[in-house]
Design a protein around this motif. Structure first.
Motif, mmCIF file in Angstrom:
data_model
loop_
_atom_site.group_PDB
_atom_site.id
_atom_site.type_symbol
_atom_site.label_atom_id
_atom_site.label_comp_id
_atom_site.label_asym_id
_atom_site.label_seq_id
_atom_site.Cartn_x
_atom_site.Cartn_y
_atom_site.Cartn_z
ATOM 1 N N SER A 23 1.495 -4.948 13.517
ATOM 2 C CA SER A 23 1.267 -5.497 12.185
ATOM 3 C C SER A 23 -0.120 -6.136 12.082
ATOM 4 O O SER A 23 -0.842 -5.930 11.102
ATOM 5 N N ARG A 24 -0.489 -6.901 13.101
ATOM 6 C CA ARG A 24 -1.794 -7.572 13.065
ATOM 7 C C ARG A 24 -2.946 -6.570 13.114
ATOM 8 O O ARG A 24 -3.941 -6.716 12.391
ATOM 9 N N VAL A 25 -2.824 -5.568 13.983
ATOM 10 C CA VAL A 25 -3.899 -4.572 14.093
ATOM 11 C C VAL A 25 -3.992 -3.757 12.812
ATOM 12 O O VAL A 25 -5.100 -3.434 12.350
ATOM 13 N N THR A 26 -2.857 -3.441 12.208
ATOM 14 C CA THR A 26 -2.868 -2.715 10.933
ATOM 15 C C THR A 26 -3.677 -3.483 9.897
ATOM 16 O O THR A 26 -4.433 -2.891 9.113
ATOM 17 N N GLY A 27 -3.531 -4.799 9.896
ATOM 18 C CA GLY A 27 -4.274 -5.626 8.950
ATOM 19 C C GLY A 27 -5.769 -5.666 9.212
ATOM 20 O O GLY A 27 -6.550 -6.039 8.323
ATOM 21 N N LEU A 28 -6.182 -5.299 10.416
ATOM 22 C CA LEU A 28 -7.606 -5.311 10.771
ATOM 23 C C LEU A 28 -8.284 -3.963 10.550
ATOM 24 O O LEU A 28 -9.516 -3.885 10.552
ATOM 25 N N GLU A 30 -9.934 -0.826 8.859
ATOM 26 C CA GLU A 30 -10.654 -0.578 7.612
ATOM 27 C C GLU A 30 -10.005 0.556 6.826
ATOM 28 O O GLU A 30 -10.061 0.579 5.606
ATOM 29 N N ARG A 31 -9.398 1.500 7.547
ATOM 30 C CA ARG A 31 -8.702 2.625 6.914
ATOM 31 C C ARG A 31 -7.324 2.742 7.548
ATOM 32 O O ARG A 31 -7.153 2.419 8.717
ATOM 33 N N PRO A 32 -6.339 3.210 6.809
ATOM 34 C CA PRO A 32 -4.994 3.375 7.376
ATOM 35 C C PRO A 32 -5.023 4.280 8.605
ATOM 36 O O PRO A 32 -5.770 5.266 8.642
ATOM 37 N N TRP A 33 -4.213 3.944 9.593
ATOM 38 C CA TRP A 33 -4.156 4.764 10.806
ATOM 39 C C TRP A 33 -3.606 6.155 10.497
ATOM 40 O O TRP A 33 -4.129 7.161 10.981
ATOM 41 N N LYS A 34 -2.568 6.210 9.685
ATOM 42 C CA LYS A 34 -1.964 7.491 9.317
ATOM 43 C C LYS A 34 -2.712 8.067 8.132
ATOM 44 O O LYS A 34 -2.619 7.587 6.997
#
Length: 230
Positions: A23-28, A30-34
């Protein structure tokens, strides 16, 4: 169908911790991982985080991680390089400062042990060789309480520095001197504030009371050894 991969064992994080880190890394990001368009990523963000954390924790080479997840080694290398600084940023608030660790340790019993973060055996980098561990890497000192909860981890230094050299003048020394008592292994013999086992003299065997002393010190030190091994 093969057995599912045990992410907790590979990364050192339980399910809740992995959820929080993801969750924390997702918030960091710049673009969605998927990605919605273009070539999809070979690993989910969770899988890539497991590889990144496991690589740092276990020092398993990238080729092995590539085989585990059936992807190219270059992809593993790219994910690790990209996610490592994000993981560091995401976990910053959970790492106590030296001042916070000193306050938490004040008047309490502390345990200290050295550890080595192994790395590739690069030719010409002789200062990375740690004779105690018979391999190359960077070393840190780890401080825990009597329950084995990690209080502080020192910044890594070259593997050729012994535990006493790491300790002298360091933040760990300041932390331990505020404790009500400290237990360490034989690598800390010579300090006047760390209780250590008795080293066997060259001219005789240890006496019965000395063996008993060493056993008691080892039992106190067990939690920090488990913390280092975890």
């Amino acid at each position: 169908m093969g057995k599912p991969l045990r992410f907790e064992r590979m990364s050192g994080l339980d399910k809740e911790q992995l959820d929080e880190l993801e969750s924390r890394v997702t918030g960091l990001l710049e673009r969605p991982w998927k990605k919605r368009v273009g070539r999809t990523r070979e690993l989910s963000l969770r899988e890539a985080l497991v590889v990144t954390c496991g690589y740092v924790r276990q020092n398993i080479i990238e080729d092995v991680w590539a085989d585990i997840f059936d992807i190219d080694q270059s992809t593993v290398s790219r994910y690790i390089a990209f996610l490592t600084p994000l993981v560091e940023t995401a976990t910053q608030e959970d790492r106590p400062t030296a001042e916070e660790a000193a306050e938490a340790t004040r008047g309490a019993i502390a345990l200290v042990d050295g550890t080595l973060w192994p790395c590739w055996s690069w030719d010409g980098e002789r200062e990375l060789w740690a004779g105690k561990y018979k391999t190359t890497g960077h070393g840190s000192l780890i401080v825990t309480n009597l329950e084995g909860r990690i209080t502080f981890v020192s910044e890594p230094v070259t593997g050729n520095r012994h535990d006493m050299a790491k300790l002298k003048g360091s933040a760990v020394e300041v932390i331990l001197k505020k404790a009500g008592g400290v237990f360490g292994d034989k690598g800390f013999i010579g300090t006047d504030y760390i209780t250590t086992p008795i080293r066997k003299p060259t001219c005789r065997k240890l006496l019965e009371w000395e063996n008993e002393w060493n056993s008691q010190v080892s039992s106190f030190r067990a939690p920090v050894e488990r913390a280092v091994a975890a």
